[in-house]
Design an enzyme around this catalytic site. Structure first.
Site, PDB file in Angstrom:
ATOM      1  N   GLN A 145     -28.257 -34.731  11.250  1.00 54.28           N
ATOM      2  CA  GLN A 145     -29.480 -34.959  10.488  1.00 54.28           C
ATOM      3  C   GLN A 145     -30.624 -35.404  11.399  1.00 54.28           C
ATOM      4  OE1 GLN A 145     -26.683 -37.065   7.199  1.00 54.28           O
ATOM      5  NE2 GLN A 145     -28.839 -37.526   6.911  1.00 54.28           N
ATOM      6  N   ARG A 151     -27.005 -42.064   1.355  1.00 51.70           N
ATOM      7  CA  ARG A 151     -28.102 -41.794   0.414  1.00 51.70           C
ATOM      8  C   ARG A 151     -28.856 -43.090   0.113  1.00 51.70           C
ATOM      9  NH1 ARG A 151     -27.899 -36.853  -3.810  1.00 51.70           N
ATOM     10  NH2 ARG A 151     -30.137 -36.712  -4.019  1.00 51.70           N
ATOM     11  N   CYS A 152     -29.338 -43.715   1.179  1.00 47.37           N
ATOM     12  CA  CYS A 152     -29.752 -45.110   1.095  1.00 47.37           C
ATOM     13  C   CYS A 152     -30.606 -45.452   2.303  1.00 47.37           C
ATOM     14  CB  CYS A 152     -28.473 -45.957   1.095  1.00 47.37           C
ATOM     15  SG  CYS A 152     -28.694 -47.701   1.388  1.00 47.37           S
ATOM     16  N   GLU A 170     -33.165 -40.845  -2.552  1.00 46.84           N
ATOM     17  CA  GLU A 170     -32.050 -41.757  -2.763  1.00 46.84           C
ATOM     18  C   GLU A 170     -32.242 -42.685  -3.962  1.00 46.84           C
ATOM     19  OE1 GLU A 170     -32.980 -43.479   0.991  1.00 46.84           O
ATOM     20  OE2 GLU A 170     -33.225 -45.456   0.116  1.00 46.84           O
TER      21      GLU A 170
END
Lengths: 178, 794
Positions: free
Chosen positions: B222, B369-370, B739
């Protein structure tokens, strides 16, 4: 037949192979495979049909779903030799040469995919449902897709895609019938 | 002539169909395992079956004997190249291949490179490792016991298993607030370990070309530019001779931020074999060794005035980081942005203490996701708020409203010192309550209770910090957290845009072009977006923590404005007027005094290459590096209603209403997709998805038979609503969104279930709310902990 095949420098014990003939996306394909070779690997590495993905190795996620004589199966836990004499449809065979299948169109129109990794398996499971049940309820769609995991969409748009494809297919068959 | 219709050209606000879908729906994506290079070899990893053991010996001779095996690597061999250990993203070290001992189940012990992956797997099985088992630690309490074995005996100055002891906030001020309190409410919980489990596992193909000394690595990452920097430092290779290519990613969710041992092994293997080496992780490897999320014990208390005003908050966290401190997070903050908790409430003072511990579990602590522990912060916040409302006997919605930061109170300093800048919290709550039919549901709930049915409603409201930087406060390993975009407009008015972000399903190829369309009036379909190749993309920090739109998206707008500024000069030249006399409307410059006289942006582009004025540099290209002045602060209100079956502990979601305020929406369709995906991960964590360990450190949840992910069948439907408060500092008014639902959603589900069983007096059930835990709470009338070790049936 390859024009050139390298012979291993060190002579090795012969690996047992078995010849299989499989109809893949309507085309007859013949290969010599190790008996332990998984169908998913034959499709991906042998036939270079890389639209069939592998996500879990344990038949849970459904990324590797293909149609086996029209029924959805998980190709990561099926041996290539088990497909001998059968018909396999992968995502590459879902649409026509230039046209998209209504399921493919619907997934795009309804934003039924994000990363795209589960999408081929999801679409094939959906097609298998619509072949059997042309006008499914939302619950029928959710149940039919319950062998396929998506980590991105939350399924709501996938369900919408399948219901929308069903309508489109029904419209098509009505038009064909008239 | 008039300005273009922005929606028609696929600009901001258009529900533009995604361009990346054209390949994905045809099975033509290009994921890591789809890439085949000539002469490529395959790598498989041998992992430790034990959680803590000394390695007495590793015998690889039988593996070498298998035909088709090209290389077998062990830690000892890595050490000769100084590659047995590597740095983590949190200034710790992590073993690439174990040398002295293994510290968690699944740790990398050896690897085999062979002609095909089947042979490599066979050869891994032929490696014989002699282990001497050591006592195992699976939670922070065990880690800090007096007789605890030392996990990191490889490190100097590490006398115990404590990684850090950290605090933030105002201790004295908070103590005073508690002295003045009419009532103190407390709560204690465990946010269980979870795994992002993107559907595609991790992998890499390293290709070292000795003739050019160039190393190309295809990698599921990513953050390709961070990896390039890390490889340059770890492998001591010159940075300009390293090319990282992140192809299509089958999801990321934070799992694909760190540098994993497998990547490093494949690089060394390619250097040694002079062949491309592919490593594709299997699912078990993914779940038991790569970056997990959460695993934090939280406790705290809230000082309350009788009328419902919150006076202060105390928090303490004990985080279980596993065997290596590998959190992917800004370096200034030891427990991520945990101190963003309570940002939406007007609370005068707060204090947080945090400890981190080593255990014999997989390392990671990625932002699943944070935004760096924000998920735990907001879960704790909303569970604490719920407990306080209950203790006060106040309505949960009114308690929140009473304590919200008011719309006219921005900018607002949060109790831990962040600066929030915008929001309409009360309005979002109103929209949510109306949508769910709050008052009606409360009546239904009372009536249902008379018939023995248990209904519950749970609210979660929160604002969270998305889009790190600014660079003053945010860096990873010293690299500042800005981002970038480069735009080249060709002479025919078509363009290519590259950014330092990296899409993994978010749809950047579609939405970035919409920003360019908004700024320049070029149809979105005329803008090709590329990301992920460090040889072509400008340097950026990548995509995670919902930072793409806040940072890279802002850079896209800024570079477009630079292009427009230059195009204005070209327009003045073409129109034969001075630049000051030229005005802009979407897609066109015109003479202010004669609006009919104008030139399109495409005509300006042609002039940039064929008819530029004297003294003006040819071409129409630019880049922008964007360092945001602040984080963006989206707000969300999630309300779940559930029914709990008292006979089984099974709970069903009746309704889930989501009200999100993420500022201006670039593509509403994509935003809604992000919210629904996020809600599903929230539901997953609340209902079934977790990784735990038995007393021997065996991972329970090492495959998708044990690690339960919700399917279309279990997943509820969602009702989405929006409120728009533009971000005051973002060039297009956007805030992060990816998120929010994962961060804020879990508390809504958990609060709803606990509301349904409120009469039992149970204050907490640890996630996931498995039926047996809920049943135990109902029948035994006590709180239910989910902390490891778990009992495992033989």
């Amino acid at each position: 037949m390859a024009l050139f095949e390298e012979i291993a420098a060190e002579p090795s014990e012969p690996v047992p192979v078995r010849r299989v003939t499989i109809s893949v996306n309507g085309e007859r394909r013949t290969a010599d495979v190790e008996p332990r070779l998984l169908l998913a690997h034959l499709l991906r590495q042998g036939l270079r049909l890389t639209g069939t993905h592998i996500g879990c190795d344990t038949t849970n996620c459904g990324a590797c779903t293909v149609l086996f004589d029209g029924k959805p199966v998980k190709s990561c836990t099926m041996l290539a030799v088990q497909a001998d004499g059968h018909e396999i449809t992968t995502v590459e065979g879902l649409g026509g040469a230039s046209e998209l299948h209504p399921v493919q169109e619907a997934f795009k129109d309804e934003h039924g995919l994000q990363c795209g990794f589960c999408t081929p398996g999801m679409m094939l499971a959906a097609k298998a449902l619509l072949d059997e049940v042309p006008d499914p309820t939302e619950d029928e769609v959710r149940w039919a897709l319950s062998g396929n995991v998506c980590r991105c969409t939350g399924y709501q748009n996938i369900v919408k895609s399948v219901l929308s494809a069903a309508q489109k297919l029904q419209g098509q068959s009505a038009a064909d019938g008239s | 002539m008039t300005a273009l219709d922005e929606i028609k050209i696929g600009g901001m606000g258009a529900r533009r169909r995604r361009v990346e879908d054209n390949r994905f729906i045809r099975g033509r994506g290009n994921y890591i395992d789809d890439i085949v290079l000539p002469g490529m070899l395959h790598m498989e990893i041998l992992r430790s079956p034990l959680a803590h053991a000394r390695i007495n010996s590793i015998d690889t001779s039988k593996a070498w004997d298998i035909p088709g095996v090209r290389l077998v690597l062990t830690g000892e061999m890595m050490a000769t190249r100084n590659l047995a250990w590597m740095p983590t993203l949190s200034y710790d070290t992590q073993a690439v291949l174990a040398t002295d001992k293994v510290r968690f189940q699944g740790q990398e012990v050896a690897c085999v490179i062979a002609d095909d992956p089947y042979i490599a797997k066979d050869a891994c099985e032929a490696i014989v490792v002699d282990y001497e088992p050591l006592p195992v630690i699976v939670n922070p309490t065990q880690a800090t016991a007096d007789d605890a074995p030392l996990i990191r005996d490889d490190k100097e100055n590490q006398p115990d298993n404590v990684i850090y002891d950290w605090e933030v906030g105002d201790r004295a001020g908070t103590d005073q607030a508690f002295e003045r309190a009419d009532l103190v409410s407390t709560i204690q919980l465990h946010y269980p370990r979870s795994h992002p489990a993107p559907l595609e596992c991790c992998g890499s193909i390293a290709d070292f070309d000795r003739s050019t000394s160039k190393l190309t690595v295809y990698m599921t990452t990513q953050a390709p530019h961070i990896v390039r920097a890390a490889v340059a430092l770890i492998a001591e290779l010159p940075e300009h001779m390293i090319r990282i290519i992140s192809p299509d990613l089958g999801g990321g969710f934070g799992n694909k931020v760190p540098v994993y041992p497998g990547y490093v092994m494949s690089i060394l293997a390619s250097i040694l074999t002079e062949r491309p080496v592919k490593w594709i992780e299997d699912r078990t490897g993914n779940l038991i060794s790569t970056g997990f999320g959460r695993d934090v014990y939280l406790q705290g208390e809230m000082a309350l005035r009788r009328d419902g005003k919150i006076l202060g908050v105390r928090m303490h966290t004990d985080a279980d980081h596993g065997a290596f401190f590998g959190d992917a997070q800004p370096s200034k903050f030891k427990i991520g942005l945990m101190h963003s908790a309570f940002a939406c409430y007007d609370i005068p003072t707060a204090h947080l203490t945090a400890r981190g511990m080593y255990t014999n579990k997989a390392p990671g602590g990625v932002a699943y996701r944070c935004s760096f522990r924000v998920t735990e912060a907001m879960f704790f916040q909303e569970r604490m708020v719920q407990a306080a409302a209950d203790d006060l006997g106040m309505d949960q919605a009114e308690f929140r409203r009473l304590n919200f930061v008011r719309d006219d109170d921005f900018p607002h300093r949060t109790p831990f010192g962040f600066l929030t800048d915008s929001g309409q919290y009360g309005k979002c709550l109103d929209v949510g309550l109306k949508a769910v039919g709050y008052q009606d549901f409360l009546k239904q709930k009372e009536e249902a209770k008379k018939r023995g049915r248990l209904l519950g409603i749970g609210i979660s409201t929160m604002t969270e910090p998305l889009g790190a930087g600014n660079s003053r406060e945010y860096d990873i390993l010293g690299i500042k957290m800005f981002d970038s975009a480069e735009l080249r407009v060709h002479m025919t008015g078509k363009a290519i845009l590259r950014t330092g972000a990296k899409t993994q399903g978010q749809g950047h190829e579609t939405t970035w072009a919409q920003i360019v369309a908004h700024e320049l009036g070029l149809p979105a379909e005329d803008v090709l977006v590329e990301e992920g190749d460090t040889d072509t993309a400008p340097f950026g920090m990548g995509t995670y923590a919902s930072r793409s739109t806040p940072v890279a998206g802002a850079a896209v707008a800024m570079v477009s404005r630079k292009i427009r500024a230059k195009a204005r000069k070209l327009a003045a030249h073409l129109l034969e007027v001075s630049e000051e006399d030229v005005d802009w409307e979407l897609g066109r410059f015109y003479v202010r005094s004669a609006p009919d006289r104008g030139v399109t942006i495409q005509e300006c582009a042609m002039a940039a290459y064929s008819n530029m004025p004297d003294g003006l540099e040819p071409g129409l290209e630019g880049n922008a590096y964007y360092d945001p002045p602040n984080l963006t602060w989206p707000f969300a209100c999630y309300i779940a209603t559930v029914e709990v079956d008292p006979e089984t502990g099974v709970w069903d979601v009746l309704n889930m209403v989501a009200v999100d305020d993420c500022g201006v929406r670039i593509n509403p369709m994509v935003v809604e997709g992000q919210i629904m995906g996020g809600l599903t991960e929230a539901y997953a964590m609340a209902s079934m998805q977790f990784i735990t360990f038995d007393a021997e450190g065996n991972c329970v949840g090492s495959n998708f038979m044990d690690y339960l992910l919700p399917t279309a069948w279990e997943t509820p439907g969602y009702e989405l609503h929006e409120v728009v408060t533009p971000c005051p500092h973002h060039p297009i008014g956007a805030k992060g969104i990816g998120e929010c639902a994962t961060v804020g959603g879990p508390a809504a589900f958990v609060n709803a279930v606990l509301d349904a069983i409120k009469d039992t007096g149970v204050r907490n059930i640890d996630m996931p709310l498995l039926p047996d835990r809920v049943y135990e709470a109902i029948t035994e009338r006590h709180d239910v902990s989910g902390a490891p070790p778990v009992k495992v049936d033989d």
